[in-house]
Design a protein around this motif. Structure first.
Motif, PDB file in Angstrom:
ATOM      1  N   ASP A  30     -55.756  62.099  69.080  1.00 53.67           N
ATOM      2  CA  ASP A  30     -56.339  62.916  69.496  1.00 53.67           C
ATOM      3  C   ASP A  30     -55.233  63.771  70.509  1.00 53.67           C
ATOM      4  O   ASP A  30     -54.540  64.912  70.342  1.00 53.67           O
ATOM      5  N   THR A  31     -54.937  63.151  71.383  1.00 50.16           N
ATOM      6  CA  THR A  31     -54.047  63.395  72.768  1.00 50.16           C
ATOM      7  C   THR A  31     -52.231  63.480  72.101  1.00 50.16           C
ATOM      8  O   THR A  31     -51.749  64.693  72.313  1.00 50.16           O
ATOM      9  N   ALA A  32     -51.814  62.541  71.167  1.00 52.40           N
ATOM     10  CA  ALA A  32     -50.980  63.014  70.946  1.00 52.40           C
ATOM     11  C   ALA A  32     -51.025  63.920  69.886  1.00 52.40           C
ATOM     12  O   ALA A  32     -50.114  64.716  69.526  1.00 52.40           O
ATOM     13  N   ALA A  33     -52.181  64.735  69.400  1.00 52.05           N
ATOM     14  CA  ALA A  33     -51.753  65.044  67.756  1.00 52.05           C
ATOM     15  C   ALA A  33     -51.672  66.785  69.048  1.00 52.05           C
ATOM     16  O   ALA A  33     -50.903  67.476  68.519  1.00 52.05           O
ATOM     17  N   ARG A  34     -52.703  66.417  69.903  1.00 54.24           N
ATOM     18  CA  ARG A  34     -53.015  67.571  70.537  1.00 54.24           C
ATOM     19  C   ARG A  34     -51.571  68.567  71.381  1.00 54.24           C
ATOM     20  O   ARG A  34     -51.233  69.271  71.416  1.00 54.24           O
ATOM     21  N   ARG A  35     -50.779  67.554  71.758  1.00 52.63           N
ATOM     22  CA  ARG A  35     -49.699  67.877  73.041  1.00 52.63           C
ATOM     23  C   ARG A  35     -48.569  68.345  71.633  1.00 52.63           C
ATOM     24  O   ARG A  35     -47.587  69.262  71.789  1.00 52.63           O
ATOM     25  N   HIS A  36     -48.751  67.547  70.845  1.00 48.27           N
ATOM     26  CA  HIS A  36     -47.904  68.155  69.104  1.00 48.27           C
ATOM     27  C   HIS A  36     -47.852  69.460  68.773  1.00 48.27           C
ATOM     28  O   HIS A  36     -46.890  70.739  68.415  1.00 48.27           O
ATOM     29  N   TRP A  37     -49.131  70.293  68.627  1.00 43.62           N
ATOM     30  CA  TRP A  37     -49.885  71.687  68.922  1.00 43.62           C
ATOM     31  C   TRP A  37     -49.189  72.235  70.069  1.00 43.62           C
ATOM     32  O   TRP A  37     -48.203  73.311  69.269  1.00 43.62           O
ATOM     33  N   GLU A  38     -49.824  72.082  70.578  1.00 41.24           N
ATOM     34  CA  GLU A  38     -49.183  72.034  72.243  1.00 41.24           C
ATOM     35  C   GLU A  38     -47.531  72.586  72.136  1.00 41.24           C
ATOM     36  O   GLU A  38     -47.182  74.104  72.624  1.00 41.24           O
ATOM     37  N   ARG A  39     -46.755  72.108  71.701  1.00 38.78           N
ATOM     38  CA  ARG A  39     -45.842  71.535  72.155  1.00 38.78           C
ATOM     39  C   ARG A  39     -45.275  73.167  71.219  1.00 38.78           C
ATOM     40  O   ARG A  39     -43.809  73.611  71.041  1.00 38.78           O
TER      41      ARG A  39
END
Length: 391
Positions: free
Chosen positions: A182-191
């Protein structure tokens, strides 16, 4: 009405899975309980007792059919009593009666906290089953999960279902491994979310619309384009969509949220629960279509990798969406119409949501349109551009 007692394996209460949360968000956004299902003929020689057995098998085998949503959590029961509605045809056309029953099921909202999610009826012609109706909310499963369920039901698999059940998924998603995903996915979205400007247009009085185009040229052009460009048909379609959006809106960087099945992940291929979620595909789209396909193909890999996440912790984005449903859905029988047709959409939708279906001899492009974001003329231009790029 026939009472159908059942006793299944596994019970308990847990947080909603990420897939269930994504469906709950869509239900609230679209103001619908998102019914899915339909009606079909039953095999010759089928008895009412056989249909009862099929319903009992379904309820006992998969936790998602024994799930009710209470206080924002999933509550899976070990046992209960389902209901089979027996509808006499009384000399009428069983197919027409089945269609009417299905429409009634779809029009009546489900009480997610009190009702079992499956609504099933058998239409009997002179006491003999002729048609079966089954309607359920999308919270039970997605299209590929439904296909897996039908295949297993046909075989009547005696062994337990393959892969994790919803309670197992909820436990994994709450684990450290799930938190890392989940953390890796949210970093992708935020980036990639920074700088994504919303689309705007003068809203029509009936704001939400549907636009449909059946294209024979896409049906013949897609396989050739995929072979020529060294990729799959779905990627070609996504690239055509993003390239058309770039040309029509004048934007070089295009963001689209594609529906990702998530069934390529280990152990999830045949799970009967909603797994599909919206990914985020962002690419600078070159003018050359082969170059656009290459750019979108690279971006789509990241979109698929990071499309498994907690949607409650991710801000919704004002981007167009894309869903290639050809693997699990057909637009129906009959001759396709090459003309663009418009109708009113019953409820809210994303800024622009393209669903791709297969129909005999054609590919169907079905756009759900928020006219406060995209004008009808711009949507028609996107559809025509897609066909010209691929066909």
């Amino acid at each position: 009405m026939l009472a159908v007692p059942f006793t299944g394996s596994g019970s308990g209460t847990a947080e909603l899975t990420w897939g269930q949360r994504a469906i709950m968000q869509a239900m609230r956004r679209e103001r619908s309980w998102l019914p899915m299902g339909g009606h079909r003929p039953v095999a010759a020689g089928t008895t009412v007792a056989d249909v009862v057995a099929e319903l009992r098998y379904t309820m006992e085998r998969w936790q998602s059919f024994r799930t009710r949503i209470r206080d924002g959590r999933q509550d899976v029961a070990a046992s209960g009593i389902a209901v089979l509605e027996v509808v006499p045809a009384d000399g009428g056309d069983p197919a027409e009666i089945a269609a009417s029953v299905e429409a009634g099921y779809r029009a009546t909202s489900l009480d997610l906290a009190a009702d079992w999610p499956m609504r099933m009826a058998v239409i009997c012609d002179r006491g003999v089953p002729a048609r079966l109706v089954a309607v359920m909310p999308h919270l039970v499963t997605d299209g590929l999960g439904a296909a897996a369920m039908v295949a297993e039901s046909t075989r009547r698999e005696p062994s337990p279902p393959a892969g994790p059940q919803p309670l197992d998924l909820a436990a994994w998603q709450a684990s450290p491994a799930g938190a890392r995903q989940d953390t890796a996915a949210r970093r992708h979205w935020e980036r990639h979310a920074d700088g994504l400007a919303p689309f705007s247009a003068p809203a029509l009085p009936q704001r939400y619309r549907k636009c449909v185009l059946d294209s024979a040229a896409l049906a013949t052009g897609l396989p050739a384009a995929a072979a020529r460009l060294g990729t799959d048909e779905s990627t070609v379609l996504l690239a055509a969509y993003m390239a058309a959006l770039a040309r029509v809106t004048g934007r070089e960087t295009i963001a689209v949220r594609p529906v990702v099945s998530n069934r390529f992940r280990p152990g999830l291929s045949d799970v009967v629960t909603p797994l599909a979620q919206l990914g985020l595909c962002v690419a600078s789209v070159p003018p050359s279509f082969p170059d656009a396909v290459a750019a979108v193909s690279r971006a789509a890999l990241a979109a698929r990798k990071y499309a498994y996440y907690d949607p409650y912790a991710t801000e919704p984005l004002p981007t167009p969406c894309f869903n290639d449903r050809r693997a699990v859905a057909s637009g129906g029988a009959g001759s396709p119409s090459p003309a663009l047709t418009w109708s009113v959409q019953p409820g809210p939708t994303e800024p622009l949501f393209l669903h791709v279906d297969g129909v005999p001899g054609a590919v169907r492009l079905l756009f759900d349109v928020d006219t406060a974001c995209f004008s009808p003329a711009s949507v028609e231009a996107v559809a025509v551009c897609m066909v010209s790029l691929v066909g």
